[in-house]
Design an enzyme around this catalytic site. Structure first.
Site, short mmCIF file in Angstrom:
data_model
loop_
_atom_site.label_atom_id
_atom_site.label_comp_id
_atom_site.label_asym_id
_atom_site.label_seq_id
_atom_site.Cartn_x
_atom_site.Cartn_y
_atom_site.Cartn_z
CB SER A 98 -0.91 0.00 1.23
OG SER A 98 -1.57 1.24 1.40
CE1 TYR B 83 -6.53 4.78 -1.88
CE2 TYR B 83 -4.70 4.27 -0.41
CZ TYR B 83 -6.01 4.07 -0.82
OH TYR B 83 -6.80 3.14 -0.17
CB THR C 211 -6.65 2.92 -5.27
OG1 THR C 211 -6.00 1.73 -4.76
CG2 THR C 211 -8.02 3.02 -4.64
CE LYS D 59 -7.44 -2.80 -3.95
NZ LYS D 59 -8.46 -1.99 -3.26
CG HIS E 76 -11.42 0.78 -0.68
ND1 HIS E 76 -10.70 1.47 -1.62
CD2 HIS E 76 -10.74 0.93 0.48
CE1 HIS E 76 -9.64 2.01 -1.05
NE2 HIS E 76 -9.63 1.69 0.22
#
Length: 353
Positions: free
Chosen positions: A106, A130, A156, A224, A248
């Site tokens: 992440s 992100y 994402t 994603k 999510h």
């Protein structure tokens, strides 16, 4: 203590973690409709096994983006693994390397990316991004993970803002504040004059911006959070290399389809042109089998990995992965599938439950 299924790990983690940590891991948006449906949707699907086949050897190996993995069971990106275990993502990476599956790291990790790579230098790693408002930061991050040996960029798309997570509010856990404290600079950058980013996702990121990533990296780009055929078709049109069906974990927009239900629509839309993956609600080997039969190349695990971390760190994560692998082998044998290639939509029957 003998933990024999993923639900056992969940029960253990619930006993061991503080309420704040448990609520953070298990949290959902609004009423939790989607979070719960992720699990119950699998129970509406029935299997049509074929018998009198030689299943003395069952091989669950497959490939994702050309890289071989021991089973189509990998680790999804989730934030702050140190909530579950002091060594955090380093333990997760070591477990993934030992089991020979992919770990998506992440953007919001508990420790530096360099430390995660050092803990498991031979592991297959993808990086979840992100997208940041600062495009220079995006470029530095992408170049950094490429240099560190990450093999794909997972962007994402379902979090232009953070979902309405009531338990975090009740616990007065300001997720935005915690994210803003996370420093995305490399160790070298921290010793320079480069300003620390706020690191909140950009609400303005859109389809036309994808080309900027395609000019800054040769890594495969996977989106994603796709849930509809319309967005799946746009993803193919914009030349990405994969789609990751996900809601999510029910933490963003409540009331969207369960991931396994959205998977069918997305797979039909891409017509085999790119690989499709999914996460959300996978708890047994037969769940994995159902996802593969409906067109997923691979499934990814979120919360169960954190339950495993809580149990025994990297050894707990390995146990979770190996239990699910063993269950998948059993489910494949009992349905007459000797390899991943033999798993097809003919295996599926939808129930009205």
């Amino acid at each position: 203590m003998s933990l024999v299924c993923l639900e056992d790990f969940k029960a253990y983690a619930r006993q061991q973690l503080s309420k704040l940590s448990w609520d953070f891991i298990e949290g959902e948006a609004d009423e939790g409709i989607t979070r719960n449906d992720n699990i119950t949707a699998f129970k509406r699907i029935r299997l049509r096994p074929r018998y009198l086949r030689d299943v003395s050897t069952v091989d669950a190996r497959t490939t994702i983006q050309g890289q071989e993995i021991s089973a189509p069971i990998c680790i999804s990106p989730s934030a702050f693994h140190s909530v579950a275990w002091p060594d955090g993502e380093r333990s997760t990476a070591r477990a993934a390397q030992e089991v020979n599956i992919c770990y998506i790291t992440s953007t919001y990790t508990s420790c530096a990316l360099e430390d995660i790579v050092a803990a498991a230098p031979g592991g297959l790693r993808w990086f979840q991004l992100y997208v940041q408002p600062d495009w220079e930061l995006n470029k530095r991050l992408v170049q950094r993970v490429e240099a560190l040996g990450f093999k794909a960029l997972v962007i994402t798309v379902d979090a232009p803002v953070i979902g309405n997570r009531r338990q975090n509010m009740r616990n007065q856990l300001n997720l935005e504040e915690n994210i803003m404290l996370k420093d995305l600079r490399s160790p070298e950058e921290r010793n320079s004059t480069i300003t620390a980013p706020t690191s909140l996702p950009s609400p303005s990121f859109c389809w036309d911006d994808l080309s900027m990533f395609q000019t800054m990296t040769q890594l495969p780009i996977i989106l994603k959070g796709i849930l509809t055929k319309e967005d799946a078709e746009l993803a193919v049109k914009h030349n990405v290399q994969g789609i990751y069906v996900s809601n999510h974990g029910g933490r963003q927009l409540d009331g969207v389809p369960a991931s396994i239900d959205a998977l069918t629509e997305v797979v039909a839309a891409v017509k085999g042109k790119i690989e499709v993956y999914m996460d959300g609600g996978v708890r047994t080997g037969s769940d994995v089998l159902k996802a593969l039969a409906l067109g997923a190349r691979c499934i990814f695990l979120g919360r169960p990995i954190l339950w495993g971390l809580t149990y025994k760190g990297e050894h707990g994560v390995k146990e979770v992965l190996n239990i699910l692998k063993a269950e998948l082998h059993t489910s494949m044998a009992l349905s007459g599938c000797r390899s991943v290639a033999e798993i097809s939509p003919d295996l599926i029957q939808f129930s009205r439950l």
